[in-house]
Enzyme design. Structure first.
Site, mmCIF file in Angstrom:
data_model
loop_
_atom_site.group_PDB
_atom_site.id
_atom_site.type_symbol
_atom_site.label_atom_id
_atom_site.label_comp_id
_atom_site.label_asym_id
_atom_site.label_seq_id
_atom_site.Cartn_x
_atom_site.Cartn_y
_atom_site.Cartn_z
ATOM 1 N N HIS A 454 17.664 -5.727 -6.649
ATOM 2 C CA HIS A 454 16.731 -5.704 -5.522
ATOM 3 C C HIS A 454 17.231 -4.663 -4.538
ATOM 4 C CE1 HIS A 454 13.674 -7.286 -2.752
ATOM 5 N NE2 HIS A 454 14.526 -6.886 -1.828
ATOM 6 N N CYS A 455 16.410 -3.658 -4.282
ATOM 7 C CA CYS A 455 16.837 -2.545 -3.425
ATOM 8 C C CYS A 455 16.265 -2.703 -2.021
ATOM 9 C CB CYS A 455 16.395 -1.210 -4.017
ATOM 10 S SG CYS A 455 16.933 0.207 -3.025
ATOM 11 N N PRO A 456 17.111 -2.974 -1.031
ATOM 12 C CA PRO A 456 16.605 -3.105 0.337
ATOM 13 C C PRO A 456 16.099 -1.785 0.906
ATOM 14 C CG PRO A 456 19.005 -3.158 0.313
ATOM 15 C CD PRO A 456 18.565 -3.192 -1.118
ATOM 16 N N GLY A 459 12.640 -1.919 -0.222
ATOM 17 C CA GLY A 459 11.988 -3.196 0.049
ATOM 18 C C GLY A 459 11.323 -3.809 -1.159
#
EC number: 2.3.1.225
Length: 620
Positions: A454-456, A459
Site C-alpha cells: 500500500h503506497c501512501p 493513496g
C-alpha cells in the site's frame, strides 16, 4: 471421561444472562479425546464401545456393533455413540454408525444436545460438514435454547460460523433467549473474528436481546471487549441505544470506569452530532474536513518555510518568531484534525504539495531563463506522462478481488466441504478465497490481487491492476525531479554571484542559500524526493526483474510455502529469468516480436499456470 465432557458442555451456553456483570467470558478448552491423549495399550479387545469410540478404534467398534450392539443406545449418561464420535472428530465412525442406523439429530447429554452441537462446540468443521451431509439440522436448539450458529459464535469458531451462514442459517437468528450470534461474539470472543465476518454478512447491529434489550454494543461494553467495540462503531452501531433499564453503552462504560471505552463512545456520539458540540468540535468530528486538513497542511508548511526564509527581513529574530507561530499553527491542526488516517493522507499531501510548489517555481522563476525546445518542451511532455501514470496509480483498480453474495457463500461451502476453509487462504472480511500472491490490505480493507504494497504517496494499493502504472509514475517522477534540480542550478548560475571554484563547496552553499532562500528550499525538497524515489525504483526493478517477487512476498516469504527461503536468498516459483520477467510484467510486445504471458491474478489460486518455455520472446 463423561464428567470431563459434561464440564465442557456447561462451560458456555445460551442460558438467560440475568446478571451480566457477574458473568465473564470464558476460554475454550478442548475436552474431547484425541490421539495425543491416547494411552499406550497393545490390546483393545477389552475396551467397551464408548471408550473405543472416543479413541477412534474403528475395528473394535465394528466388532461390537456386528456382535449386536445397538448404535442408537445411549450410555448411562444419555450420550450416544454418535455424540462421542462427533466431539472427538471420528469421521469414519460417524459414517459407519449412521450406516448402521444411528439417528443424526438424536438428543443427548446434560444439555440435551445433538451430535452437531457437540462438534460445533469443539470446533470440528470437518465433522460439522459431515453431519450436515447426512441431514443434521443446525437450527435445532439444545437444552439451553442455543442453535449451532450461536455456539460457533460464542466459541470463536469463525470457519463454522461462515459455513453455517453459507448453508442458509439466518445471520440474525435469535436463540431461545433472544441473543443473536453477533451478541454472543461481542460478549465472549475478544478477537476480530467472528464479529468481523458477521458484519461482512450485513448482520443487524442494533437488535436488542429478549431479557435486557441490550444491543451487541452493550454486550461488548459489558465484556470490556475493546476489539469488538471498535468494529461495531465502524459499522455505525447505535451509540444511543437504550436497554430495558434506559442505559446506553456509554452509561455502562462509565459504570465500569473504563477510560478507553468512555472516550471512544463519546467521540462516536459527537461524530453523529448527539452532544450538540461547538462549531470547532463539529469540524473536528467531520471526517471529510479532517481529510482536507491533512492533505492541505503540507501545502501550507512547504510554502511558509520557503516564504519566511525568502522575506526581505534582516532580523532572524523576527523570522524565528514567524517560524514559531507556524509551528504552533501546525501543532494545533495536528492535535485537532489529524487522526489514524494521517499515515495515508500526509504522504499523499506532501507529494501533491511538493509537486505543486515545484511547478509554481518552474513556471514563475525558470520559464524565461531556459530554452523552450530543449528544456521546457521535454519537461512538459514528461509532466503529462507523470500526471497520467500518477492518476492511474491513484484512482485505477489495483486488482480488487470481487464476488457477489452468492459467489461468496458458494466459495465458503466448497472450501469447507473440501477441507480447505482455512483462514490462511480465506479472507473473513471479504469472504473470498484468496488467490495466490493476493493479500488483504488493512488500509484499504479489501483483498488485492498480486499485492505489492500500500503506497501512501499515491493513496492506493499497488497490485496487478496498477503496478505497471506505478513504475511509470516512479520513472517520470524521477525525471521531473532531475529537471527541477537542473533548473535550480541554472537559476543560480544566472542570478546569483557564486565563486565555487575559488571559495569551495561550503561558501558556495551559503551564497546560493542567501541569494534565493526559496530556490534553495525547493532544491532541498528535490534532493530529498530524488533519494527515496531512486531507491524505491531500484528496489522495485530488482524485485521484478531479478527475483520475480512482490514487495509483500519478499517481506513475508517465510510465511508462504511456495517460496524456498535460505539465509541469503529467496527462490520464487514466479521467477522465469530477467528478460522473461520484464516482458511479462510490462507486457512488452514490440510489434509482435515479444509474447508476454497474460495471467489473471484475481483468479489464479495455484502456482501452476501456462508459462511457455524459452527466454520470454519469440521472433516472428
Amino acid at each position: 471421561m463423561a464428567d470431563a465432557l459434561v464440564g465442557y458442555e456447561k462451560e458456555a451456553g445460551c442460558v438467560p444472562i440475568l446478571h451480566p456483570e457477574e458473568i465473564k467470558p470464558q476460554s475454550h478448552y478442548n475436552h474431547g479425546y484425541n490421539e495425543s491423549r491416547k494411552s499406550h495399550v497393545d490390546d483393545y479387545s477389552t475396551w467397551d464401545i464408548v471408550k473405543a469410540t472416543q479413541y477412534g478404534i474403528f475395528e473394535r467398534c465394528r466388532e461390537l456393533v456386528e456382535a449386536g450392539y445397538d448404535v442408537r443406545q445411549p450410555d448411562k449418561e444419555n450420550v450416544t455413540l454418535l455424540h462421542w464420535a462427533a466431539i472427538n472428530n471420528r469421521v469414519d465412525l460417524v459414517k459407519y454408525y449412521i450406516s448402521k442406523g444411528a439417528i443424526v439429530d438424536q438428543l443427548g447429554g446434560d444439555l440435551n444436545s445433538t451430535p452437531l452441537h457437540w462438534a460445533t462446540r469443539q470446533g470440528h468443521l470437518s465433522m460439522v460438514v459431515q453431519l450436515m451431509k447426512y441431514g443434521a439440522d443446525p437450527s435445532l436448539i439444545d437444552g439451553e435454547g442455543c442453535s449451532c450458529v450461536h455456539l460457533a459464535a460464542q466459541f470463536g469458531h469463525t470457519s463454522i460460523v461462515a459455513y453455517l451462514i453459507a448453508k442458509g442459517q439466518d445471520v440474525d437468528m435469535m436463540d431461545q433467549n433472544g441473543m443473536t450470534p453477533l451478541m454472543w461474539a461481542a460478549y465472549r470472543t475478544h478477537s476480530v473474528d467472528p464479529t468481523r465476518l458477521l458484519l461482512t454478512f450485513n448482520v443487524s447491529v442494533n437488535l436488542g436481546d429478549k431479557y435486557h434489550k441490550n444491543t451487541a454494543l452493550h454486550w461488548a461494553v459489558l465484556a470490556g471487549n475493546t476489539t469488538v467495540i471498535s468494529l461495531l462503531l465502524e459499522a455505525n452501531a447505535n451509540v444511543d441505544a437504550q436497554n430495558i433499564k434506559g442505559e446506553t453503552p456509554l452509561d455502562l462504560a462509565k459504570q465500569r470506569k473504563n477510560v478507553w471505552m468512555i472516550n471512544h463512545l463519546q467521540e462516536a456520539r459527537q461524530a453523529k452530532g448527539y452532544d450538540s458540540p461547538s462549531y470547532l468540535k463539529r469540524l473536528k468530528m467531520d471526517k471529510e474536513f479532517r481529510q482536507k486538513v491533512m492533505l492541505g497542511t503540507p501545502f501550507l508548511v512547504i510554502w511558509l518555510v520557503g516564504f519566511i526564509a525568502d522575506l526581505d527581513i534582516d532580523s532572524w529574530l523576527i523570522k524565528g518568531v514567524m517560524y514559531a507561530v507556524m509551528w504552533l499553527v501546525v501543532q494545533f491542526l495536528s492535535k485537532s484534525f489529524f487522526d489514524h488516517s494521517m499515515h495515508s493522507a500526509l504522504p499523499l499531501g506532501i507529494y501533491l504539495a511538493t509537486k505543486f510548489w515545484m511547478y509554481i517555481t518552474w513556471f514563475y522563476w525558470f520559464w524565461n531563463d531556459l530554452p523552450f525546445v530543449t528544456i521546457h518542451l521535454p519537461f512538459l511532455l514528461n509532466s503529462l506522462a507523470l500526471f497520467y501514470n500518477f492518476g492511474k496509480s491513484w484512482k485505477s483498480d489495483p486488482g480488487i478481488i470481487k464476488a457477489s453474495e452468492e459467489q461468496k457463500k458458494k466459495t465458503i461451502v466448497e472450501l469447507a466441504e473440501t477441507g480447505s476453509l482455512d483462514l490462511s487462504i480465506f479472507c473473513s472480511t471479504c469472504l473470498i478465497r484468496k488467490p495466490i500472491r493476493s493479500k488483504h490490505c488493512a488500509v484499504c480493507n479489501r483483498c488485492i490481487a498480486k499485492f505489492d504494497h500500500h503506497c501512501p504517496w499515491v493513496g492506493n494499493c499497488v497490485g496487478s491492476g496498477n503496478h505497471r502504472y506505478f513504475m511509470g509514475y516512479l520513472f517520470f517522477l524521477l525525471c521531473m525531479i532531475c529537471w527541477m534540480m537542473y533548473g535550480c542550478i541554472c537559476y543560480w548560475r544566472i542570478h546569483c554571484a557564486t565563486s565555487y571554484t575559488k571559495d569551495g563547496f561550503w561558501i558556495y552553499i551559503t551564497q546560493i542559500a542567501t541569494c534565493s532562500p526559496w530556490m534553495f528550499w525547493m532544491f532541498l525538497n528535490s534532493v530529498f524526493h530524488f533519494m527515496w524515489v531512486a531507491v524505491l525504483i531500484m528496489c522495485q526493478l530488482y524485485q521484478i526483474a531479478v527475483l520475480g517477487i512482490t514487495t509483500n512476498e519478499r517481506m513475508n516469504a517465510r510465511r508462504y510455502k511456495h517460496f524456498k527461503v535460505t539465509a541469503t536468498s529467496i527462490e520464487s516459483p514466479f521467477n522465469h529469468g530477467c528478460m522473461r520477467n520484464l516482458i511479462d510484467f510490462f507486457e512488452l510486445r514490440c510489434c509482435g516480436l515479444l509474447r508476454p504471458v497474460p495471467i489473471d491474478w484475481t483468479s489464479q489460486y495455484t502456482i501452476e499456470y501456462d508459462q511457455t518455455s524459452g527466454s520470454g520472446y519469440q521472433l516472428v
